[in-house]
Scaffold this motif. Structure first.
Motif, PDB file in Angstrom:
ATOM      1  N   LEU A 138       0.671  -1.099   0.083  1.00  0.00           N
ATOM      2  CA  LEU A 138      -0.051  -0.125   0.017  1.00  0.00           C
ATOM      3  C   LEU A 138       0.994   1.181   0.115  1.00  0.00           C
ATOM      4  N   LEU A 139       2.225   1.177   0.480  1.00  0.00           N
ATOM      5  CA  LEU A 139       2.967   2.276   0.204  1.00  0.00           C
ATOM      6  C   LEU A 139       3.143   2.986  -1.192  1.00  0.00           C
ATOM      7  N   ALA A 140       2.895   2.057  -2.031  1.00  0.00           N
ATOM      8  CA  ALA A 140       2.976   2.359  -3.380  1.00  0.00           C
ATOM      9  C   ALA A 140       1.881   3.531  -3.831  1.00  0.00           C
ATOM     10  N   LYS A 141       0.976   3.395  -3.010  1.00  0.00           N
ATOM     11  CA  LYS A 141      -0.260   4.392  -3.292  1.00  0.00           C
ATOM     12  C   LYS A 141      -0.267   5.504  -2.189  1.00  0.00           C
ATOM     13  N   ASN A 142       1.134   5.514  -1.446  1.00  0.00           N
ATOM     14  CA  ASN A 142       1.253   6.432  -0.569  1.00  0.00           C
ATOM     15  C   ASN A 142       0.115   6.571   0.653  1.00  0.00           C
ATOM     16  N   GLU A 143      -0.211   5.435   0.782  1.00  0.00           N
ATOM     17  CA  GLU A 143      -1.018   5.182   2.108  1.00  0.00           C
ATOM     18  C   GLU A 143      -0.418   5.504   3.531  1.00  0.00           C
ATOM     19  N   THR A 144      -0.891   6.160   4.308  1.00  0.00           N
ATOM     20  CA  THR A 144      -0.428   6.564   5.417  1.00  0.00           C
ATOM     21  C   THR A 144      -0.851   5.776   6.671  1.00  0.00           C
ATOM     22  N   ASN A 145      -2.170   5.181   6.791  1.00  0.00           N
ATOM     23  CA  ASN A 145      -2.660   4.713   7.763  1.00  0.00           C
ATOM     24  C   ASN A 145      -2.981   3.040   7.331  1.00  0.00           C
ATOM     25  N   ILE A 146      -1.927   2.395   7.369  1.00  0.00           N
ATOM     26  CA  ILE A 146      -2.005   0.928   7.299  1.00  0.00           C
ATOM     27  C   ILE A 146      -2.429   0.153   8.516  1.00  0.00           C
ATOM     28  N   ILE A 147      -3.375  -0.685   8.259  1.00  0.00           N
ATOM     29  CA  ILE A 147      -3.644  -1.448   9.623  1.00  0.00           C
ATOM     30  C   ILE A 147      -3.028  -2.691   9.700  1.00  0.00           C
ATOM     31  N   PRO A 148      -2.489  -3.068  10.813  1.00  0.00           N
ATOM     32  CA  PRO A 148      -1.882  -4.314  10.953  1.00  0.00           C
ATOM     33  C   PRO A 148      -2.774  -5.379  11.317  1.00  0.00           C
ATOM     34  N   ASN A 149      -2.509  -6.834  11.152  1.00  0.00           N
ATOM     35  CA  ASN A 149      -3.164  -7.922  11.561  1.00  0.00           C
ATOM     36  C   ASN A 149      -2.412  -8.808  11.731  1.00  0.00           C
ATOM     37  N   ASP A 150      -2.849  -9.717  12.825  1.00  0.00           N
ATOM     38  CA  ASP A 150      -2.107 -11.005  12.913  1.00  0.00           C
ATOM     39  C   ASP A 150      -2.400 -12.212  12.079  1.00  0.00           C
ATOM     40  N   ILE A 151      -1.215 -12.894  11.945  1.00  0.00           N
ATOM     41  CA  ILE A 151      -1.366 -14.059  11.062  1.00  0.00           C
ATOM     42  C   ILE A 151      -1.048 -15.353  11.974  1.00  0.00           C
ATOM     43  N   THR A 152      -1.903 -16.413  11.691  1.00  0.00           N
ATOM     44  CA  THR A 152      -1.714 -17.546  12.531  1.00  0.00           C
ATOM     45  C   THR A 152      -2.031 -18.765  11.764  1.00  0.00           C
ATOM     46  N   PHE A 153      -1.294 -19.644  11.517  1.00  0.00           N
ATOM     47  CA  PHE A 153      -1.438 -21.037  10.932  1.00  0.00           C
ATOM     48  C   PHE A 153      -0.700 -22.013  11.879  1.00  0.00           C
ATOM     49  N   THR A 154      -1.723 -23.118  12.135  1.00  0.00           N
ATOM     50  CA  THR A 154      -1.269 -24.231  12.968  1.00  0.00           C
ATOM     51  C   THR A 154      -1.437 -25.450  12.458  1.00  0.00           C
ATOM     52  N   LYS A 155      -1.055 -26.808  12.710  1.00  0.00           N
ATOM     53  CA  LYS A 155      -1.268 -27.856  12.083  1.00  0.00           C
ATOM     54  C   LYS A 155      -2.706 -28.190  12.255  1.00  0.00           C
ATOM     55  N   ASN A 156      -3.456 -27.732  13.431  1.00  0.00           N
ATOM     56  CA  ASN A 156      -5.002 -27.982  13.645  1.00  0.00           C
ATOM     57  C   ASN A 156      -5.555 -26.986  12.708  1.00  0.00           C
ATOM     58  N   ASP A 157      -5.282 -25.887  12.428  1.00  0.00           N
ATOM     59  CA  ASP A 157      -5.953 -25.032  11.791  1.00  0.00           C
ATOM     60  C   ASP A 157      -5.025 -24.488  10.435  1.00  0.00           C
ATOM     61  N   PRO A 158      -4.867 -25.254   9.592  1.00  0.00           N
ATOM     62  CA  PRO A 158      -3.855 -24.742   8.536  1.00  0.00           C
ATOM     63  C   PRO A 158      -4.415 -24.061   7.304  1.00  0.00           C
ATOM     64  N   PHE A 159      -5.652 -24.030   7.114  1.00  0.00           N
ATOM     65  CA  PHE A 159      -6.295 -23.230   6.254  1.00  0.00           C
ATOM     66  C   PHE A 159      -7.615 -22.673   6.593  1.00  0.00           C
TER      67      PHE A 159
END
Length: 484
Positions: free
Chosen positions: A284-305
């Protein structure tokens, strides 16, 4: 000759990431395609650590300056190597090889002096330190130095043409353009624009004439080439790919830091998992966005997809890119735009984004099937697969059948990934759902956060009805009575 690799400490063993992945994740806005192709083989665990150490060393200004110097050297080597292969007569080959040999000596010297910040850098510098010492003892350095001085003799009586420079006289910095500009200024005329003049290649006739005028110089060039050409390996010019990658990566990281986005090196997990805290979609920096909202990312063997659903404009594609960019940066040995985490290195990253413009006459649905089959054939149980509205080109019944079959296959194999879908009838499944979060207390505001949900929630039909005052309660209030 086997030159020490400046990108991988051990020979890369994983298949390359397809260039379409860089394109889907919009990273080609920051990394040129040629550079992406040069580093498309992902790093395994050991190579990730080594490349991370090399990039960390580049955080010191003196190390970065040394890399930029190497990049200038490799650029000159590449150009002279091209000219040597394109030479049209013997005298031209002799003269170009003399220039190439001088460039090679500069590169070896700068490579030998490269700061030894990590094993990758030490191996590189030590190798060329030995080569430089050998060049001194074998007489190569002295022969190159002598021939280099002779290179300037023929040029004293010919015009020097390079970009916009056309020399007026030997030993003078004044050019025809600077003289004309000065005259224009004295006459009160508008300033002249710098002309762009491509480099001029002298004809064989002119070169042979110069050789006749300067026989001693060209005899020395010929002797140098005859003696040492067999020792020259053009593969050395390929270091340009490595130096380019590191400099491109540094500029990309500079841009991320300038936006106030954190960068870190997630720890390498010994168990198959991906757990990243507050990751950012830096595309989004290519669009000069200044308020990028972060998110968590979680994958495990029990919840892979996961299925990823939610309201339009809520950030589903952004989240998909966030996951892909974080993992791609990790396997490239780069710091990740996040606040921390643990990652078990994937051996492949695959994406499937809509590509309306790439049909070959078979239609979008067939094109989607072909691309999916390509992913199926290449993925392993340790791959990451990111799908964006795959099979949305066909009717809903057909789309549900194909979407369910593909998602169930990936989930059952334990492959990590996400599937953005608008197929609302997919409810009876073991596959967990992620939804974009809507703030219903604030006019259904999109928060651009993603959270796990038990179901699709009717694809947020309720928030759409509320936005346009079309809920049952709103209609009853407007028209009176009870609606059905």
């Amino acid at each position: 000759m086997d030159f020490p690799n400046l990108l991988y400490y051990n020979a890369p063993s994983l298949p390359p990431v397809d260039i379409t992945v860089f394109e889907d994740l919009q990273l080609l806005r920051f990394i040129p395609e040629e550079t992406a192709l040069a580093v498309s083989s992902p790093c395994d665990g050991e190579n990730i650590k080594e490349r991370q150490a090399f990039i960390q060393g580049l955080g010191k200004p003196e190390v970065r300056a040394a890399l930029e110097k190497l990049n200038d050297d490799t650029g000159e080597l590449s150009e002279l190597d091209r000219r040597l292969r394109a030479a049209r007569c013997t005298h031209e080959k002799d003269a170009v090889f003399a220039a190439l040999a001088a460039s090679l000596m500069r590169f070896m010297s700068d490579a030998a002096d490269f700061p030894r910040t990590c094993p990758l850098a030490c191996r590189f510098a030590d190798f060329f330190g030995r080569r430089r010492d050998n060049a001194k003892t074998s007489g190569f350095e002295k022969a190159v130095e002598s021939a280099s001085k002779r290179l300037f003799e023929p040029s004293e009586n010919v015009f020097t043409v390079h970009k916009h420079t056309l020399g007026l006289s030997p030993g003078s910095d004044e050019t025809y353009f600077s003289r004309i500009s000065k005259c224009a200024d004295e006459l009160g005329l508008e300033p002249l624009d710098n002309p762009t003049i491509p480099p001029v290649q002298l004809s064989p006739e002119i070169i042979n004439t110069l050789a006749a005028a300067y026989p001693d110089a060209f005899e020395e060039f010929a002797k140098l080439r005859k003696t040492y050409e067999k020792d020259y390996d053009p593969k050395i010019a390929r270091y340009r790919e490595a130096t380019d990658f590191y400099l491109v990566a540094l500029r990309f990281l500079d841009r991320i830091r300038a936006a106030g986005i954190p960068l870190c090196y997630p720890s390498q997990s010994s168990e198959r998992e991906i757990d990243i805290k507050n990751a950012y979609d830096v595309s989004l920096l290519a669009k000069n966005e200044t308020n990028i909202i972060p998110n968590d990312i979680t994958f495990t063997k029990n919840d892979p997809f996961f299925y990823l659903t939610g309201a339009n404009g809520g950030g589903k594609t952004t989240y998909l890119r966030t996951v892909g960019i974080a993992l791609l940066m990790y396997v490239l040995g780069l710091p990740v735009a996040c606040e921390g985490g643990r990652i078990y290195p994937p051996d492949g990253i695959f994406t499937h984004f809509p590509r309306d413009e790439r049909f070959d006459g078979t239609g979008r649905f067939v094109e989607e099937q072909n691309r999916v089959e390509k992913i199926r054939g290449a993925m392993t149980e340790n791959s990451v697969v990111l799908l964006n509205e795959t099979y949305s080109s066909t009717n809903e019944e057909n789309a549900v059948i194909h979407t369910t079959a593909l998602a169930e296959e990936l989930f059952s194999k334990g492959i990590f990934g996400l599937y953005i879908t608008h197929q609302h009838s997919i409810v009876e499944t073991e596959i967990p759902f992620l939804n974009v979060v809507i703030d219903r207390n604030d006019s259904n505001r999109r928060t651009f956060k993603v959270a796990r949900q038990k179901n699709t929630g009717g694809s947020f039909a309720r928030d759409i009805l509320e936005r346009y005052s079309l809920t049952k309660e709103a209609l009853e209030a407007r028209f009176g009575g009870e609606t059905k």
